[in-house]
Design a protein around this motif. Structure first.
Motif, PDB file in Angstrom:
ATOM      1  N   SER A  51       0.957  -1.314   0.182  1.00 56.64           N
ATOM      2  CA  SER A  51      -0.013  -0.058   0.131  1.00 56.64           C
ATOM      3  C   SER A  51       0.876   1.390   0.191  1.00 56.64           C
ATOM      4  CB  SER A  51      -0.972   0.026   1.360  1.00 56.64           C
ATOM      5  OG  SER A  51      -1.699   1.355   1.202  1.00 56.64           O
TER       6      SER A  51
ATOM      7  N   GLY B 270      -4.187   3.195   3.658  1.00 53.85           N
ATOM      8  CA  GLY B 270      -5.615   2.725   3.697  1.00 53.85           C
ATOM      9  C   GLY B 270      -5.691   1.461   2.871  1.00 53.85           C
ATOM     10  N   GLY B 271      -4.653   0.873   2.395  1.00 49.19           N
ATOM     11  CA  GLY B 271      -4.411  -0.375   1.691  1.00 49.19           C
ATOM     12  C   GLY B 271      -4.653  -0.173   0.213  1.00 49.19           C
TER      13      GLY B 271
ATOM     14  N   ARG C 168     -12.777  -0.748   5.428  1.00 50.66           N
ATOM     15  CA  ARG C 168     -12.900  -1.171   6.922  1.00 50.66           C
ATOM     16  C   ARG C 168     -13.618  -2.334   7.129  1.00 50.66           C
ATOM     17  NH1 ARG C 168     -10.597   2.946  10.023  1.00 50.66           N
ATOM     18  NH2 ARG C 168     -11.060   5.353   8.955  1.00 50.66           N
TER      19      ARG C 168
ATOM     20  N   PRO D 247     -10.012   4.301   3.955  1.00 51.68           N
ATOM     21  CA  PRO D 247      -9.664   2.863   3.875  1.00 51.68           C
ATOM     22  C   PRO D 247     -10.707   2.061   3.875  1.00 51.68           C
ATOM     23  CG  PRO D 247      -9.822   3.884   5.911  1.00 51.68           C
ATOM     24  CD  PRO D 247      -9.809   5.114   5.155  1.00 51.68           C
TER      25      PRO D 247
ATOM     26  N   ASP E 297      -7.348  -4.679   3.865  1.00 57.15           N
ATOM     27  CA  ASP E 297      -8.094  -3.654   4.488  1.00 57.15           C
ATOM     28  C   ASP E 297      -7.247  -2.490   5.070  1.00 57.15           C
ATOM     29  OD1 ASP E 297      -7.008  -4.500   6.813  1.00 57.15           O
ATOM     30  OD2 ASP E 297      -9.103  -5.811   7.418  1.00 57.15           O
ATOM     31  N   GLY E 298      -7.632  -1.572   5.617  1.00 60.04           N
ATOM     32  CA  GLY E 298      -6.906  -0.518   6.031  1.00 60.04           C
ATOM     33  C   GLY E 298      -6.070  -0.928   7.340  1.00 60.04           C
TER      34      GLY E 298
END
Length: 442
Positions: free
Chosen positions: A276, A280-281, A438, A436, A323-324
């Motif tokens: 990333s 936030g991914g 979540r 992100p 994910d984040g």
């Protein structure tokens, strides 16, 4: 030509350089074999036997339906546009293309050279939406440009023209079909440009057989020499059997095994999780304008996972497979992606979020036949404050009003692509804050 011997201590490094550099050539040849039409629109086959490798080049072929899970020719396909594609071969002379007036509709006919560089394009952003006539010619062609035509010099003789036409739902398809049918490819004398061409491969071949890999990329190097500034770099590969003058059939067992190991190692590297780099991914795996230059590993990554990608000014492709919190996305969990009211994607064309199975980079069947959501999705529900909450996962939302915001996922790892067509400055200069993804349930 027999490949000269190189010391074993240098062979591994040289082989890595060779496969990294030439991998996009192989993938372009493979895509040409898989998607170049065997039969012309009048029903004529390019070859007389089912197992031949003749195909029609300089021949338009159109997709008439939005892509879904049943379409498996291209990895990470989009679900927003119809395609008008053509594999061009300019070795025997220029190809002329005529385009219709689209009345303001977004479209692009992106042009990729044999090394996957998106060097140019015809369409809304670059040439407008009116009628136009263009002459595409190879790097060494010299001739007179006909009146009323705009010349496009191409870096290689092999070109993939990837056209995309924006579609607003099933009811819009007939209009787009008419626009597709109004595009034409001709020779300078006005006759149809289509001709039979030996693509040298069968659909479905993969870069696992080292002899086939070498044979394919050696031919591609002969037909499409590298840029002059990269020629010295490429010339070194002859020592390990990769080069325009090399004969793959003369490789011995040790050379084949070494090349096989180098290909397997590269494939594993290109399949690794995406780091990333936007927070936030989110990552931006395709970061270029018109050429990769000397970023050969990035070029190989894009060829494996996102072949056909356009330059960033035309389209940006943001990818998230975590994910984040950095945990891999998995459809057995549920996730949300919330764009604040003042933080929706900023584009001059359109944006969409599309979901793919991680294992094969393909769209996945789901009960809603829904594969993407975006600014044109009619069932999207915005919050009272103007924010947009999208839901991802295999389980449908508990709240009926959120059904239109749900993007179904398979019960296995997945990733998403956020496509931004004609992105604005905040995206191009990487100051946009991407929210992100979540995890909201196990």
């Amino acid at each position: 030509m027999n490949a000269p011997r190189t010391p074993a201590s240098d062979q591994a490094a040289l082989l890595r350089d060779a496969v990294v550099y030439t991998y996009p050539l192989y993938e372009m040849a493979r895509m040409r074999a898989a998607t170049c039409p065997r039969r012309r629109t009048d029903g004529t086959f390019a070859g007389d036997t089912p197992d031949n490798t003749l195909r029609w080049v300089n021949q338009l072929f159109h997709s008439r339906a939005l892509l879904g899970p049943q379409h498996r020719q291209v990895v990470t396909p989009n679900n927003d546009t119809l395609y008008t594609n053509a594999w061009l071969d300019l070795s025997e002379g220029p190809v002329c293309i005529s385009v219709p007036d689209t009345a303001g509709r977004y479209y692009v006919l992106g042009l990729l050279d044999a090394y996957t560089n998106p060097f140019g394009g015809i369409g809304s952003r670059t040439t407008g939406t009116g009628t136009g006539r263009y002459l595409l010619h190879g790097p060494r062609w010299q001739g007179e440009i006909p009146s009323g035509m705009q010349a496009v010099q191409c870096p290689t003789n092999a070109i993939w023209m990837i056209g995309r036409w924006l579609v607003d739902g099933e009811a819009d398809l007939p209009t787009v079909h008419r626009l597709q049918d109004a595009v034409s490819l001709t020779r300078l004398d006005g006759t149809p440009a289509a001709r039979a061409f030996d693509v040298g491969m069968q659909p479905g071949e993969r870069a696992s057989d080292p002899v086939r890999f070498a044979a394919v990329v050696n031919r591609m190097l002969r037909d499409n020499p590298p840029p002059a500034e990269q020629a010295e770099h490429v010339a070194r590969f002859a020592a390990v059997g990769i080069g325009a003058e090399c004969d793959a059939g003369t490789m011995d067992d040790a050379q084949r095994q070494a090349l096989s190991a180098a290909l397997a190692a590269l494939d594993a590297e290109l399949a690794a999780p995406i780091p990333s780099d936007l927070g936030g991914g989110w990552s931006l795996p395709v970061e270029l304008l018109s050429t990769f230059g000397e970023r050969y590993l990035e070029r190989a990554l894009v060829a494996r996972n996102y072949i056909g990608a356009l330059g960033m000014e035309e389209a940006m492709y943001l990818i998230a497979d975590c994910d984040g919190d950095g945990q891999p996305l998995d459809g057995r969990a549920s996730y949300e992606l919330v764009f604040p009211a003042n933080g929706l994607p900023q584009v001059d064309a359109f944006w969409s979020l599309t979901l793919y199975r991680k294992s094969d980079c393909m769209l996945v069947e789901n009960p809603l036949c829904r594969y993407s959501l975006g600014d044109r999705s009619p069932a999207l529900r915005y919050e009272a404050d103007g924010s947009l909450r999208l839901l991802l996962g295999s389980r449908a939302p508990d709240t009926p009003s959120m059904q239109g915001n749900w993007l179904p996922a398979p019960d296995e790892p997945f990733y998403v692509a956020l496509r931004l067509y004609v992105p604005r400055k905040a995206h191009l200069d990487k100051t946009f804050a991407y929210p992100p993804i979540r995890r909201v349930s196990a």
